[in-house]
Scaffold this active site. Structure first.
Site, short mmCIF file in Angstrom:
data_model
loop_
_atom_site.label_atom_id
_atom_site.label_comp_id
_atom_site.label_asym_id
_atom_site.label_seq_id
_atom_site.Cartn_x
_atom_site.Cartn_y
_atom_site.Cartn_z
N ALA A 117 0.85 -1.10 -0.14
CA ALA A 117 -0.04 -0.09 0.08
C ALA A 117 0.91 1.34 0.05
CB ALA A 117 -0.90 0.10 1.02
N CYS A 118 0.56 2.25 -0.91
CA CYS A 118 1.16 3.28 -0.93
C CYS A 118 0.17 4.54 -0.63
CB CYS A 118 1.97 3.60 -2.32
SG CYS A 118 1.07 3.76 -3.75
N VAL A 119 0.96 5.84 -0.54
CA VAL A 119 0.14 6.94 -0.24
C VAL A 119 -1.02 7.29 -1.27
CG1 VAL A 119 0.24 9.27 0.25
CG2 VAL A 119 2.08 7.84 1.12
#
Length: 114
Positions: free
Chosen positions: A10-12
């Protein structure tokens, strides 16, 4: 003996890096001959969600994230390696080395890489 990993990426922004990390991890696990199931938490929501059985059968949980994960408490009692997306994409072998080290440790062992 086959090792079984589960992972969450999961990234920003929930777009490119989430899926880039998942693809990179799949390739690295193929090289190691480890099985892996990867949940992505991206712009489209949670995809390929890990089941409780997936988590219980895993030798190691790998959390590759720059944000707070939905359902992170699922992994409290697992052997777990946590790292940031950018750190994983820059130095994937550092993460994979930590995964190798944690295999023989007791459940509840957590390694957090910076």
């Amino acid at each position: 003996m086959t090792r079984h990993l589960v992972a969450v990426t999961a990234c920003v922004s929930g777009v490119a890096h989430t899926y880039m990390a998942a693809e990179r991890l799949e390739k690295l696990c193929q090289q190691e001959k480890w099985s892996v199931k990867i949940e992505t938490q991206g712009a489209l929501g949670i995809e390929n969600e890990l089941t409780q059985m997936d988590i219980e059968q895993a030798d190691v949980v790998l959390l590759i994230t720059d944000i707070e994960l939905a359902g992170a408490t699922r992994f409290t009692h697992c052997r777990c390696v946590q790292t940031g997306i950018n750190a994983f994409l820059r130095e994937p072998q550092k993460t994979m080395s930590a995964v190798r080290r944690i295999f023989g440790t007791p459940q509840h062992t957590h390694i957090i890489l910076n």
